[in-house]
Design an enzyme around this catalytic site. Sequence first.
Site, PDB file in Angstrom:
ATOM      1  N   TYR A   1       2.927  -3.549 -10.412  1.00  0.00           N
ATOM      2  CA  TYR A   1       2.868  -2.888  -9.148  1.00  0.00           C
ATOM      3  C   TYR A   1       1.847  -1.775  -9.365  1.00  0.00           C
ATOM      4  O   TYR A   1       1.119  -1.386  -8.455  1.00  0.00           O
ATOM      5  CB  TYR A   1       4.040  -2.391  -8.892  1.00  0.00           C
TER       6      TYR A   1
ATOM      7  N   THR B   1      10.828  -2.550   6.933  1.00  0.00           N
ATOM      8  CA  THR B   1      10.072  -4.015   7.253  1.00  0.00           C
ATOM      9  C   THR B   1      11.192  -4.773   6.874  1.00  0.00           C
ATOM     10  O   THR B   1      12.263  -4.719   6.775  1.00  0.00           O
ATOM     11  CB  THR B   1       8.910  -4.015   6.266  1.00  0.00           C
TER      12      THR B   1
ATOM     13  N   SER C   1      -0.291   1.937  -1.949  1.00  0.00           N
ATOM     14  CA  SER C   1       1.108   2.917  -2.235  1.00  0.00           C
ATOM     15  C   SER C   1       0.919   4.121  -3.030  1.00  0.00           C
ATOM     16  O   SER C   1      -0.186   4.003  -4.009  1.00  0.00           O
ATOM     17  CB  SER C   1       1.995   1.654  -2.857  1.00  0.00           C
TER      18      SER C   1
ATOM     19  N   ASP D   1      -4.304 -19.250   3.322  1.00  0.00           N
ATOM     20  CA  ASP D   1      -3.846 -18.835   1.881  1.00  0.00           C
ATOM     21  C   ASP D   1      -4.841 -18.165   1.079  1.00  0.00           C
ATOM     22  O   ASP D   1      -6.046 -18.798   0.789  1.00  0.00           O
ATOM     23  CB  ASP D   1      -3.510 -20.283   1.037  1.00  0.00           C
TER      24      ASP D   1
END
Length: 332
Positions: free
Chosen positions: A186, A221, A174, A88
């Site tokens: 984002y 994906t 990205s 994690d």
Amino acid sequence: LHLSIRRQRQMCIRDSGKNYDLGVKNMKKTAIVTGASRGFGRGIAHVLASVGQYKVFATARNKSALDNLKREVDDLGCNGEIVPVALDQNNDNEVIKFSEEITKGGTKIDLLVNSAYQGLIAMTPHFGKRFWERPISVYDDHMNVGVRSSYVMSKLIVPNMIQNNSGLILQISSYGGFIYFCDVGYGVAHAAMDRLSYDMATELKDQNVRAITIHPGAGQTEITAFPDGESPNFVGRAVLALMEKADDNFLDQTNGKTLFTIDLAKKFGFKEDYDTDGSVNEARYQGSKPFKEMMLNTLPQYDTKSGLPKYSDTNNCLLYTSPSPRDLSTSR
């Protein structure tokens, strides 16, 4: 997305040969790939182990998915290895323990791929909303497992690379790092990922350790299904090409920089399995040109002559069902 064992075995044999000419050396290298239970991270880990013959420490929270990945690679009969590690990355103590255990025996880490990212799933239920209408936790999910986790893992693994006077850190980012896409968080997260490599490379310049960012195009994906999107294996081939085909001159030139996967495909000659004539690569290359121009020109936040985009072009509930051509090049 998941091919039959027979088909994957054929890929292992073929990819290890001359078809993509990835120049894989015989000496087994060691890599860490975060976020390896699905998406691009899974494809990267799979290609490194099955084609590159790497020993890959594949980390994610979903241990059963990692075990499935290991079985897939084992069943191919290749010489690489997946070592599943339930981790994690919101828990610094777990990450510290992992880094200490993996390096205490003198293991040389050749490659770290920071692919873990929680923001995409977090923002999906809130498409159409603007930042003040979304929970604060969405922003935290963009930043914590993504930017912060990449920083922490890199900080802990870099001493091993410095000790061995070699290593490569890759951030998976990205186009959202330089254009508005879907959500404030984002864009901020991916701009930070791009800058993370640049600033790390600056401080690592005299250590023979490099940091580079990779921008895949839209993905095919488990989470996203953009038409003609890049497969996880395609992105994996981009990573393997950087490790096995790129020479020192290229790596020095691109150190700290951001690279498009399609540019790497053109340079190093890999493609999708179904791209028999190279037309898919060519279409992606042509489609990437406007984005390359945007990235290389003055970014809009620094250009007073640049107008603001229309947020609803990408921030809408139809994004994953009927994306526009512009959308197709901007999803991580």
